[in-house]
Design a protein around this motif. Structure first.
Motif, mmCIF file in Angstrom:
data_model
loop_
_atom_site.group_PDB
_atom_site.id
_atom_site.type_symbol
_atom_site.label_atom_id
_atom_site.label_comp_id
_atom_site.label_asym_id
_atom_site.label_seq_id
_atom_site.Cartn_x
_atom_site.Cartn_y
_atom_site.Cartn_z
ATOM 1 N N GLY A 15 0.786 -1.226 0.000
ATOM 2 C CA GLY A 15 0.000 0.000 0.000
ATOM 3 C C GLY A 15 0.815 1.273 0.000
ATOM 4 N N LEU A 16 0.401 2.226 0.824
ATOM 5 C CA LEU A 16 1.036 3.535 0.847
ATOM 6 C C LEU A 16 2.478 3.466 1.351
ATOM 7 C CD1 LEU A 16 -1.900 5.721 2.242
ATOM 8 C CD2 LEU A 16 -1.369 5.128 -0.128
ATOM 9 N N GLY A 19 4.565 2.177 -1.482
ATOM 10 C CA GLY A 19 4.637 3.196 -2.518
ATOM 11 C C GLY A 19 5.579 4.326 -2.151
ATOM 12 N N ARG A 190 -6.447 4.593 -3.412
ATOM 13 C CA ARG A 190 -6.614 3.150 -3.574
ATOM 14 C C ARG A 190 -5.395 2.424 -3.030
ATOM 15 N NH1 ARG A 190 -10.806 0.290 -3.749
ATOM 16 N NH2 ARG A 190 -11.711 1.706 -5.296
ATOM 17 N N SER A 191 -5.609 1.474 -2.123
ATOM 18 C CA SER A 191 -4.530 0.672 -1.554
ATOM 19 C C SER A 191 -5.130 -0.627 -1.050
ATOM 20 C CB SER A 191 -3.856 1.422 -0.401
ATOM 21 O OG SER A 191 -4.739 1.534 0.703
ATOM 22 N N GLU A 192 -4.289 -1.493 -0.485
ATOM 23 C CA GLU A 192 -4.811 -2.740 0.079
ATOM 24 C C GLU A 192 -5.798 -2.457 1.201
ATOM 25 O OE1 GLU A 192 -2.077 -5.774 1.130
ATOM 26 O OE2 GLU A 192 -0.958 -5.657 -0.740
ATOM 27 N N THR A 206 -2.896 4.264 -6.243
ATOM 28 C CA THR A 206 -1.843 4.250 -5.230
ATOM 29 C C THR A 206 -0.654 5.113 -5.631
ATOM 30 O OG1 THR A 206 -2.510 2.010 -4.587
ATOM 31 C CG2 THR A 206 -0.357 2.755 -3.856
ATOM 32 N N CYS A 210 0.628 8.267 -3.530
ATOM 33 C CA CYS A 210 1.946 8.244 -2.884
ATOM 34 C C CYS A 210 2.804 9.408 -3.331
ATOM 35 C CB CYS A 210 2.638 6.913 -3.164
ATOM 36 S SG CYS A 210 1.914 5.526 -2.249
#
Length: 250
Positions: A15-16, A19, A190-192, A206, A210
């Motif tokens: 995720g972030l 990123g 948008r991420s996990e 993502t 980021c």
């Protein structure tokens, strides 16, 4: 502005966090990366070192709910690099259910992860920064912190607001020193963490999110909504709308 060469990121396996690690590696920064999934951290380390051989990367397993481990891992990273210039408290969860519906266990885990574990990370970070007499603490909060939100967002918004207040108090304490504290309020990225969320307006991917986060972090603001547009305007509205309108956001 001070160059923050060595950067510690929690929740860096996806995720972030992942990123931001990719972007900072491309900028030539040294990285201290931690998360529960060490296989993913090791794979990320190998990939980034292959692409950017001039940097240093150290990885360690970390469950932020193991508070003693938080301090041990942060101290070990500081020893690895001879200090840490910036610590990004990113690890968190988004689970939650309406209060009184039998899901206290889920709400408790959200509260512990997003606030108590964040407190432990801030304590460990400040131990390092006070010894160095310098550093940059970055708190990844959420736009949900702008207002108490109903239903599934209730506990989540409360924890992110508490985290932001914690860091504001710390920032007040450190005014005029070489230790800086920034609180970021990401909008829909948008991420996990948000993979199961319904389609929402203003959602960015993502990579875009980021890049916006790293730009904001590099500026070292006291607070910033990310991406700046439209979330700065939305944040103003969230703080000032009548509660009956806020109730529709949960």
């Amino acid at each position: 502005m001070t160059l923050r060469k060595t950067i510690l990121i929690t929740g860096a396996s996806a995720g972030l966090g992942e990123g931001m690690a990719r972007l900072y590696a491309a900028m030539g920064r040294d990285l201290a990366l931690c998360a529960r999934r060490t296989d993913r951290l090791e794979a990320l380390k190998a990939e980034l070192l292959a692409a950017h051989p001039g940097i240093r990367i150290s990885v360690r397993a970390l469950d932020v709910l193991d508070y003693e481990q938080v301090f041990a891992v942060f101290r070990a990273f500081a020893q690895d690099f001879g200090g840490i210039d910036r610590i990004i408290v990113n690890a968190g969860v988004g689970k939650g259910q309406p209060l009184g519906t039998g899901y206290f266990h889920a709400n408790r885990k959200t509260a512990e992860t997003n606030f108590v574990a964040a407190l432990a990370q801030c304590e460990a970070a400040m131990e390092i920064f006070r010894a160095q007499k310098a550093g940059h603490l970055v708190a990844i909060s959420s736009m949900s912190a702008m207002r108490g939100l109903p239903r599934n967002m209730n506990t989540y918004s409360a924890t992110k607001a508490g985290f932001a207040a914690l860091c504001e108090g710390l920032r007040a304490e450190l005014l005029g020193t070489a230790i800086k504290v920034s609180t970021l309020y990401p909008g829909y990225i948008r991420s996990e963490l948000s993979a199961g969320a319904k389609k929402t307006p203003f959602m960015v991917d993502t990579a875009t999110g980021c890049r916006a986060l790293v730009r904001a972090i590099e500026a070292e603001p006291a607070e910033a909504c990310v991406p700046r547009w439209p979330w700065t305007a939305i944040g103003f509205l969230m703080r000032n709308l009548p509660l009956k309108l806020v109730a529709r956001l949960g």
